[in-house]
Scaffold this motif. Sequence first.
Motif, mmCIF file in Angstrom:
data_model
loop_
_atom_site.group_PDB
_atom_site.id
_atom_site.type_symbol
_atom_site.label_atom_id
_atom_site.label_comp_id
_atom_site.label_asym_id
_atom_site.label_seq_id
_atom_site.Cartn_x
_atom_site.Cartn_y
_atom_site.Cartn_z
ATOM 1 N N ASP A 158 -8.267 -3.950 2.711
ATOM 2 C CA ASP A 158 -8.442 -2.509 2.530
ATOM 3 C C ASP A 158 -7.087 -1.870 2.828
ATOM 4 N N MET A 159 -6.508 -1.195 1.843
ATOM 5 C CA MET A 159 -5.171 -0.621 1.980
ATOM 6 C C MET A 159 -5.247 0.897 1.969
ATOM 7 N N ARG A 160 -4.684 1.515 2.993
ATOM 8 C CA ARG A 160 -4.578 2.970 3.083
ATOM 9 C C ARG A 160 -3.107 3.316 2.944
ATOM 10 N N VAL A 161 -2.824 4.100 1.910
ATOM 11 C CA VAL A 161 -1.433 4.355 1.529
ATOM 12 C C VAL A 161 -1.177 5.862 1.588
ATOM 13 N N PRO A 162 -0.316 6.322 2.502
ATOM 14 C CA PRO A 162 -0.024 7.756 2.589
ATOM 15 C C PRO A 162 0.861 8.197 1.426
#
Length: 173
Positions: free
Chosen positions: A55-59
Amino acid sequence: MTDPEPQIPPDDPRRQLAVVRPAVDDDLSHLALAGDIYTILLSGKQTDGRYCLIDMRVPPGGGPPPHRHDFEEMFTILEGQLRFTFRGEDVLVNAGETVNIPANAPHFFRNVSDQPARMLCMCTPAGQDEYFLEIAAPVESAAATPPEISEAEQNARRQKAARLAAQYRTELL
């Protein structure tokens, strides 16, 4: 004489059902890498090396440098919009869309919007999860803010990532 029908191998009782509940599982690995937060939902150890799921959270502005590797990588965008650069060509990918990166192809992605993006990344076979565990900084949760690190520490992490890349079948471009 005809060849017999291919047979499905027998069930492997050593392998167990894996159910991931990120809201309650406190043993997941959350990692800060390149300004992003990655959570390893399923590791290669859990899938007998067949794949890993992250799961990737990219700002806004986040994403990795250009690279390539000898495994397939599939991304399903859950929230936001990302620009994928594949073999030098750009494509915008929105929430609800999926993109597959073939093995060995140069690529990278960037969050070009002003909102955070979130996606699931499946790598097959597994191995990217182990690379991330080697080079990223552990954080408390998927909602964590990446730690502030000095320029010297950033350079040291980049050098470590470059030094270990080939071991994990990756080339930084």
